[in-house]
Design an enzyme around this catalytic site. Structure first.
Site, mmCIF file in Angstrom:
data_model
loop_
_atom_site.group_PDB
_atom_site.id
_atom_site.type_symbol
_atom_site.label_atom_id
_atom_site.label_comp_id
_atom_site.label_asym_id
_atom_site.label_seq_id
_atom_site.Cartn_x
_atom_site.Cartn_y
_atom_site.Cartn_z
ATOM 1 N N GLY A 57 82.948 72.292 138.664
ATOM 2 C CA GLY A 57 83.365 72.584 139.805
ATOM 3 C C GLY A 57 82.654 72.076 140.983
ATOM 4 O O GLY A 57 82.348 71.032 141.652
ATOM 5 N N CYS A 58 83.314 73.219 141.672
ATOM 6 C CA CYS A 58 83.037 72.755 143.733
ATOM 7 C C CYS A 58 81.500 72.382 143.436
ATOM 8 O O CYS A 58 80.429 72.970 142.575
ATOM 9 C CB CYS A 58 82.859 74.312 144.211
ATOM 10 S SG CYS A 58 81.831 74.091 146.054
ATOM 11 N N PHE A 59 81.172 71.316 144.018
ATOM 12 C CA PHE A 59 79.748 70.714 143.897
ATOM 13 C C PHE A 59 78.396 71.477 144.734
ATOM 14 O O PHE A 59 77.505 70.818 145.061
ATOM 15 C CB PHE A 59 79.720 68.883 144.093
ATOM 16 C CG PHE A 59 80.152 69.082 145.509
ATOM 17 C CD1 PHE A 59 80.310 69.386 146.853
ATOM 18 C CD2 PHE A 59 81.046 67.854 145.780
ATOM 19 C CE1 PHE A 59 81.260 69.424 147.554
ATOM 20 C CE2 PHE A 59 81.652 66.941 147.087
ATOM 21 C CZ PHE A 59 81.384 67.991 148.175
ATOM 22 N N TRP A 60 78.885 72.259 145.527
ATOM 23 C CA TRP A 60 77.465 73.418 146.287
ATOM 24 C C TRP A 60 76.316 73.816 145.034
ATOM 25 O O TRP A 60 75.608 73.852 145.542
ATOM 26 C CB TRP A 60 78.595 74.483 147.536
ATOM 27 C CG TRP A 60 79.354 73.420 147.968
ATOM 28 C CD1 TRP A 60 79.034 72.403 148.738
ATOM 29 C CD2 TRP A 60 79.905 74.124 149.326
ATOM 30 N NE1 TRP A 60 80.033 72.100 150.236
ATOM 31 C CE2 TRP A 60 80.254 72.900 149.963
ATOM 32 C CE3 TRP A 60 80.749 75.622 149.611
ATOM 33 C CZ2 TRP A 60 81.321 73.551 151.237
ATOM 34 C CZ3 TRP A 60 81.249 75.702 150.620
ATOM 35 C CH2 TRP A 60 82.012 74.316 151.430
#
Length: 215
Positions: A57-60
């Site tokens: 998912g979102c890499f943050w």
């Protein structure tokens, strides 16, 4: 442009190489050190480190979960699995690169095993959602494990079978995670690196299924 316009309507469809954006030759400029631990971001590293690549998912949020693990020396976020060289974040979000958001993990195997990293990976997200992760929808959020050695590939496939069995017990669906040999990772822009350390109130859509991978 007709083909690209059609793909833009449905970000759940991967473009072909012919449909993908052309990208550029120049890679993104990155800082020399990791914002959280001060280690070299891209090296040089000691000879005992190994490398792993995960997309969840979102890499943050994914990067934060991984840099928090003892034995992880460095983490770098980027884009992989597609066609466009050195894409921008906006290009990846367009759905016209075929890349997914990934985290490159540099770790010391005597302190944290690859199997332990796989456990973090499976439990930190929902690997059954195809081209999305929670409310984040698009091909760039698909679940992937890109393996840097044949040993990693075998371990990743074995862990997927184990986790699939646990998901079935919980009444959940089939794993959609791509498990493949590692392609080129194109590093993301500097502002994405260790984003949630720089922006503690920033968005994090990371969320697991509540299912655990047996130790």
């Amino acid at each position: 442009m007709t083909l690209r316009s059609k793909i833009l309507v449905n970000k759940n469809v991967l473009p072909t190489a012919e449909q993908a954006l052309p990208g550029r030759e120049t890679p993104m400029a990155l800082p020399e050190t990791h914002f959280v631990n001060g280690n070299p971001l891209l090296g040089p590293f000691s000879s005992n480190v190994e490398f792993a690549i995960f997309g969840l998912g979102c890499f943050w949020g994914a990067e934060r979960r991984l840099w928090q693990q003892e034995g992880v020396v460095s983490t770098v976020v980027g884009y992989a699995g597609g066609f466009t060289p050195n894409p921008t974040y906006e290009e990846v979000c367009s759905g016209l690169t075929a890349h997914t958001e990934v985290v490159l993990v540099v770790y010391e195997p005597e302190k944290i095993s690859y199997k332990s990293l796989l456990k973090v990976f499976w439990e930190a997200h929902n690997p059954t959602q195809g081209m999305r992760q929670g409310n984040d929808i698009g091909t760039q959020y698909r679940s992937v494990i890109y393996c840097t050695t044949p040993k990693q590939l075998d371990a990743a496939k074995a862990s997927a079978a184990e986790f699939q069995a646990e998901l079935r017990k919980a009444g959940l669906g089939a794993i959609t995670t791509e498990i493949e040999e590692a392609p080129t990772v194109y590093f993301a822009e500097a502002y994405h690196q260790q984003y949630l350390a720089k922006n503690p109130q920033g968005y994090c859509g990371l969320g697991g299924t509540g299912v655990c991978l047996p130790a």
